[in-house]
Design a protein around this motif. Structure first.
Motif, PDB file in Angstrom:
ATOM      1  N   TYR A 176       0.800  -1.185   0.303  1.00 31.97           N
ATOM      2  CA  TYR A 176       0.203   0.358   0.165  1.00 31.97           C
ATOM      3  C   TYR A 176       0.729   1.543  -0.027  1.00 31.97           C
ATOM      4  O   TYR A 176       2.446   1.090   0.445  1.00 31.97           O
ATOM      5  N   THR A 177       0.317   2.357  -0.057  1.00 34.29           N
ATOM      6  CA  THR A 177       0.737   3.836  -0.386  1.00 34.29           C
ATOM      7  C   THR A 177       1.175   4.466   0.872  1.00 34.29           C
ATOM      8  O   THR A 177       0.136   4.121   1.244  1.00 34.29           O
ATOM      9  N   PHE A 178       2.590   4.380   1.224  1.00 36.16           N
ATOM     10  CA  PHE A 178       2.680   5.238   2.364  1.00 36.16           C
ATOM     11  C   PHE A 178       3.327   6.070   2.215  1.00 36.16           C
ATOM     12  O   PHE A 178       4.942   5.564   2.625  1.00 36.16           O
ATOM     13  N   ASN A 179       3.979   8.020   1.654  1.00 40.42           N
ATOM     14  CA  ASN A 179       5.252   8.017   1.491  1.00 40.42           C
ATOM     15  C   ASN A 179       5.142   9.236   2.644  1.00 40.42           C
ATOM     16  O   ASN A 179       4.854  10.108   2.909  1.00 40.42           O
ATOM     17  N   ALA A 180       5.832   8.511   3.493  1.00 46.44           N
ATOM     18  CA  ALA A 180       6.566   8.968   4.864  1.00 46.44           C
ATOM     19  C   ALA A 180       7.196  10.479   4.532  1.00 46.44           C
ATOM     20  O   ALA A 180       7.416  11.322   4.883  1.00 46.44           O
ATOM     21  N   ASP A 181       8.162  10.394   3.294  1.00 48.01           N
ATOM     22  CA  ASP A 181       9.000  11.378   3.060  1.00 48.01           C
ATOM     23  C   ASP A 181       8.231  12.746   2.483  1.00 48.01           C
ATOM     24  O   ASP A 181       9.230  13.779   2.724  1.00 48.01           O
ATOM     25  N   GLU A 182       7.128  12.528   2.502  1.00 46.54           N
ATOM     26  CA  GLU A 182       6.122  13.362   1.878  1.00 46.54           C
ATOM     27  C   GLU A 182       5.636  14.302   2.730  1.00 46.54           C
ATOM     28  O   GLU A 182       4.812  15.418   3.012  1.00 46.54           O
TER      29      GLU A 182
END
Length: 212
Positions: A85-91
């Motif tokens: 699943y998508t999880f863009n911690a850096d964003e």
């Protein structure tokens, strides 16, 4: 609703059906219903698909003196596939450390990834975001969710759209969006909010005055 879960279930089943394989659902509810709703969502998505319970805490409004004041809502985070699943911690916009002296200067300057407890004010009655809709959500909460769990150009669905905050955040962050609501007041608020925005299509609103 006399039976809130019976009302919710077909909508959540449909949400699960149409999610992309790497899509996720954020379900916002208050403390009185969250326990029942989690059991319902576990049955639809599977218990292994539960990723987080986010506590959205705020400190605004009246405070009773016969109990601890209720100043938080719950957001349940589920993934259609918990392995992909998508999880863009850096964003995600970072926040200050509560004890910056306990980390290196570099870490203190950068800030930390938010935890599952989010301190964010509600939309103030005299705030610049205020649309007049009674259950309006703050843009900051939606921005955080969208940055983490979607990518530019992807489609975000909010099928209890209310004042349209999800759509406003999507416009800022370059996401497409579908907003659903059957409350004429909500549709009128959204019409005012999105007045002048090109390429917005209104379906099923023939009998509702959408004059901004």
């Amino acid at each position: 609703f006399d039976d809130f879960l019976t009302f919710l279930e077909p909508r959540l089943v449909e949400a699960h059906r149409i999610l992309k394989p790497n899509g996720s659902l954020y379900f916002h509810i208050d403390y009185r219903e969250v326990h029942y709703c989690k059991v319902l969502l576990d049955g639809i998505f599977g218990r292994e698909a539960f990723i987080n319970e986010i506590i959205w805490a705020y400190d605004y409004g009246g405070k009773p003196r016969n109990r601890w004041p209720a100043k938080h809502d719950n957001i349940l985070f589920y993934a259609k596939d918990p392995r992909h699943y998508t999880f863009n911690a850096d964003e995600v916009e970072r926040e200050p450390y509560m004890a910056p002296g306990l980390v290196s200067p570099e870490k203190a300057a950068r800030g930390k990834l938010p935890t599952d407890t989010w301190w964010h004010t509600i939309v103030a009655t005299n705030g610049s975001e205020k649309t007049g809709y009674p259950t309006q959500k703050p843009l900051g909460v939606l921005r955080r969710i969208l940055r983490a769990s979607s990518n530019p150009g992807e489609v975000v669905l909010d099928f209890f759209a209310g004042s349209g905050t999800t759509g406003a955040a999507c416009l800022e962050l370059g996401r497409q969006f579908v907003l659903v609501d059957n409350n004429p007041e909500a549709l009128q608020v959204m019409a005012r909010r999105f007045a002048g925005v090109e390429d917005i299509c209104w379906h099923g609103c023939e009998n509702i005055d959408l004059t901004p």
